[in-house]
Design a protein around this motif. Structure first.
Motif, PDB file in Angstrom:
ATOM      1  N   ARG A   5       0.835  -1.203   0.000  1.00  0.00           N
ATOM      2  CA  ARG A   5       0.000   0.000   0.000  1.00  0.00           C
ATOM      3  C   ARG A   5       0.869   1.252   0.000  1.00  0.00           C
ATOM      4  NH1 ARG A   5      -5.188  -0.001   0.260  1.00  0.00           N
ATOM      5  NH2 ARG A   5      -5.291   1.980   1.337  1.00  0.00           N
ATOM      6  N   THR A   6       2.032   1.189   0.619  1.00  0.00           N
ATOM      7  CA  THR A   6       2.944   2.338   0.617  1.00  0.00           C
ATOM      8  C   THR A   6       4.336   1.869   0.213  1.00  0.00           C
ATOM      9  OG1 THR A   6       3.473   2.088   2.958  1.00  0.00           O
ATOM     10  CG2 THR A   6       1.672   3.589   2.415  1.00  0.00           C
ATOM     11  N   SER A   7       4.880   2.513  -0.786  1.00  0.00           N
ATOM     12  CA  SER A   7       6.192   2.106  -1.280  1.00  0.00           C
ATOM     13  C   SER A   7       7.303   2.461  -0.301  1.00  0.00           C
ATOM     14  CB  SER A   7       6.465   2.719  -2.646  1.00  0.00           C
ATOM     15  OG  SER A   7       6.364   4.120  -2.592  1.00  0.00           O
ATOM     16  N   SER A   8       7.128   3.506   0.485  1.00  0.00           N
ATOM     17  CA  SER A   8       8.195   3.904   1.406  1.00  0.00           C
ATOM     18  C   SER A   8       8.492   2.809   2.428  1.00  0.00           C
ATOM     19  CB  SER A   8       7.852   5.224   2.105  1.00  0.00           C
ATOM     20  OG  SER A   8       6.664   5.085   2.859  1.00  0.00           O
ATOM     21  N   SER A   9       7.469   2.156   2.928  1.00  0.00           N
ATOM     22  CA  SER A   9       7.675   1.059   3.887  1.00  0.00           C
ATOM     23  C   SER A   9       8.403  -0.099   3.225  1.00  0.00           C
ATOM     24  CB  SER A   9       6.341   0.568   4.440  1.00  0.00           C
ATOM     25  OG  SER A   9       5.684   1.596   5.127  1.00  0.00           O
ATOM     26  N   GLY A  82      -2.922   0.006  -4.893  1.00  0.00           N
ATOM     27  CA  GLY A  82      -1.784   0.752  -4.343  1.00  0.00           C
ATOM     28  C   GLY A  82      -1.336   1.892  -5.235  1.00  0.00           C
ATOM     29  N   SER A  86      -1.473   6.066  -4.238  1.00  0.00           N
ATOM     30  CA  SER A  86      -0.146   6.540  -3.857  1.00  0.00           C
ATOM     31  C   SER A  86       0.087   7.969  -4.326  1.00  0.00           C
ATOM     32  CB  SER A  86       0.922   5.599  -4.408  1.00  0.00           C
ATOM     33  OG  SER A  86       0.935   5.668  -5.830  1.00  0.00           O
TER      34      SER A  86
END
Length: 124
Positions: A5-9, A82, A86
């Motif tokens: 769901r979040t690329s940063s994680s 996602g 985003s």
């Protein structure tokens, strides 16, 4: 990134697992979108479209992969939940995704009629 769901994680976890932070991210299914379409325009203007295309390939640029390469994996990611939730929330990223491929095809990019309406302090 696939199944994220979040690329940063996901990128943080990749770094924790030993990724050096240099793209492409190994063994990862993902696409990217620059914050501004000028990212590729400036590269193309300074170094040529071929270099801008190389950068788009390494970064797995969504607009390039979907509209120029016709990459099935990239299309699946773009259609995922996602991707839609985003960075696509930002208008400049949306513009980069919609029209970014034109840089690689050396097509003109037009500014769309945004329909701005300005009012003064009393509503006129």
């Amino acid at each position: 990134m696939a199944d994220e769901r979040t690329s940063s994680s996901a990128l943080d976890r990749a770094r924790d697992a030993g990724w050096d932070g240099v793209f492409p991210v190994p063994d990862t299914d993902y696409v990217s979108v620059p914050g501004e379409i000028t990212f590729y325009e400036q590269i193309a203007g300074a170094l040529g479209v071929e270099v801008a295309t190389e950068v788009a390939t390494v970064l797995r640029d969504a607009s390039y992969l979907v509209n120029v390469v016709d990459d099935a994996d990239a299309k699946a990611l773009v259609d995922s939940e996602g991707f839609g939730s985003s960075l696509q929330r930002e208008r400049s990223s949306m513009k980069a995704f919609i029209d970014g491929w034109r840089v690689f095809e050396e097509q003109a990019i037009a500014v769309q009629n945004l329909g701005f309406r300005f009012e003064n302090a009393v509503g006129n």
